[in-house]
Enzyme design. Structure first.
Site, mmCIF file in Angstrom:
data_model
loop_
_atom_site.group_PDB
_atom_site.id
_atom_site.type_symbol
_atom_site.label_atom_id
_atom_site.label_comp_id
_atom_site.label_asym_id
_atom_site.label_seq_id
_atom_site.Cartn_x
_atom_site.Cartn_y
_atom_site.Cartn_z
ATOM 1 N N ALA A 72 30.450 92.831 -28.954
ATOM 2 C CA ALA A 72 29.975 94.220 -29.043
ATOM 3 C C ALA A 72 30.992 95.050 -29.812
ATOM 4 O O ALA A 72 32.195 94.815 -29.730
ATOM 5 C CB ALA A 72 29.779 94.804 -27.644
ATOM 6 N N LYS A 73 30.488 96.024 -30.550
ATOM 7 C CA LYS A 73 31.400 96.911 -31.282
ATOM 8 C C LYS A 73 31.629 98.125 -30.396
ATOM 9 O O LYS A 73 30.928 99.139 -30.484
ATOM 10 C CB LYS A 73 30.796 97.297 -32.635
ATOM 11 C CG LYS A 73 31.822 97.783 -33.659
ATOM 12 C CD LYS A 73 31.217 97.809 -35.046
ATOM 13 C CE LYS A 73 32.214 98.340 -36.077
ATOM 14 N NZ LYS A 73 33.353 97.446 -36.294
#
Length: 354
Positions: free
Chosen positions: A193-194
């Site tokens: 995930a960013k």
């Protein structure tokens, strides 16, 4: 959803010397905002850029429920402006949202919103090759409460920053230091995930690398600390025995848009590509035996960043004589040529805003 527009009545002076833009230091006149409450996204709008009033109890400030993306708007020679694979960026943002327990949003509205923001700030898109209007979509939890629970309200916003090349040295080869004390992520965690926490947790190792004279960190896996994963802000590629090799996505590596583009373009060029688990000792052996031909990192901000030196513990390994390799050079020219509308886009990646 209709996007409302309130344009500024007091535009800021624009930079006059694009060679001194730097990265992420100046901001354009407008921003995009979009709220989530009562189970739905609503009120997408363009507003003047400015401070946001937040509560000291806002959930994101305490528990980090946040995700973001990095995108760019590119000035074409005819004066128009392109985005590059915006649907893919927002699809990835939705995947990050799922991991961070944030409601998904309609991708089409997000693309329309960022396009309208670029139209409003089109005069902020630099005209110099290598420069761009960097765009930062962000979603934050906005509930005013303490307690580790899912927020019921969110703010999606996008800001723009006219920026020069990400690295001050341009395409000059960078140096990377293998980090074998700290880890960026583990499978099952938030590595794919960013989200802000991933980057906050990488700062200490980055400072350690900088003090040792290196530009970036090369992360190893969080279990055995033997397998190569990614560079501090980019994915990593190695050319070994005429095969372009990159770490296989395993849940702890960010699925880069530029990474995916690079793999596709390499195949277009007739280069064999392998996504695989790469042991650090295998990479060092390949270097010592002259089989490691070149290396480069990929990311939206840097595009292609050639790697000239690898440091591990008390040893340094010079890659390709410390020079940029042929594949990295071809990849940079092809990617940027497509992004700036200078060469054919065979995959339909370019989204023309104006």
């Amino acid at each position: 959803m209709a996007i409302q527009k309130t344009l500024t009545t007091a535009p800021k002076p624009k930079p006059t010397d694009e060679s001194k833009l730097g990265f992420g230091k100046i901001y354009s006149d407008h921003m995009f905002k979009w709220n989530y409450s009562e189970g739905a996204w609503h009120d997408p709008r363009i507003e003047p850029f400015g401070p946001m009033l937040v509560s000291p109890a806002m959930s994101v400030l305490h528990y980090g429920q946040e995700i973001f993306e990095g995108m760019k708007a590119y000035r074409r020679k005819d004066g128009g402006v392109n985005l590059f694979r915006p649907f893919n960026n927002f699809e990835r943002l939705n995947r990050s949202a799922e991991r961070m327990c944030i409601p998904n949003f309609p991708v089409e509205t997000a693309v329309e919103g960022i396009a309208e923001l670029v139209k409003a700030d089109k005069d902020w898109v630099p005209g110099t090759k290598g420069a761009s209007l960097y765009l930062r979509p962000n979603i934050i939890a906005t509930d005013e409460k303490l307690g580790v629970t899912t927020s019921q309200t969110y703010l999606f916003y996008i800001i723009g920053s006219p920026s020069g090349p990400y690295y001050a040295n341009g395409l000059a080869p960078t140096s990377i230091y293998v980090e074998d004390e700290y880890v960026r992520a583990v499978r099952g965690g938030t590595g794919a995930a960013k989200t802000a926490g991933n980057y906050a947790g990488s700062i200490l190792a980055g400072e350690k690398a900088h003090k040792a004279g290196y530009d970036q960190v090369l992360w190893l896996d969080g279990v055995e600390m033997r397998y190569i994963e990614e560079v501090g802000s980019s994915n990593i590629f190695f050319m070994i025995d005429d095969v372009l090799v990159t770490p296989k996505l395993n849940g702890s590596i960010l699925s880069g848009i530029t990474r995916d583009s690079t793999i596709q373009l390499a195949k277009d060029m007739g280069i064999k590509v392998e996504e695989k688990h790469i042991l650090l000792e295998e990479l060092i052996e390949a270097q010592e035996k002259g089989r490691l031909q070149e290396s480069f990192a990929t990311g939206t901000a840097a595009v292609i960043s050639p790697v000239g030196k690898l440091g591990y513990r008390d040893k340094e390994y010079l890659i390709n004589g410390g020079k940029m390799g042929e594949v990295a050079s071809r990849m940079y020219d092809t990617l940027t040529g497509i992004q700036y509308g200078e060469i054919e886009d065979p995959h339909g990646w370019v989204y023309q805003v104006v």
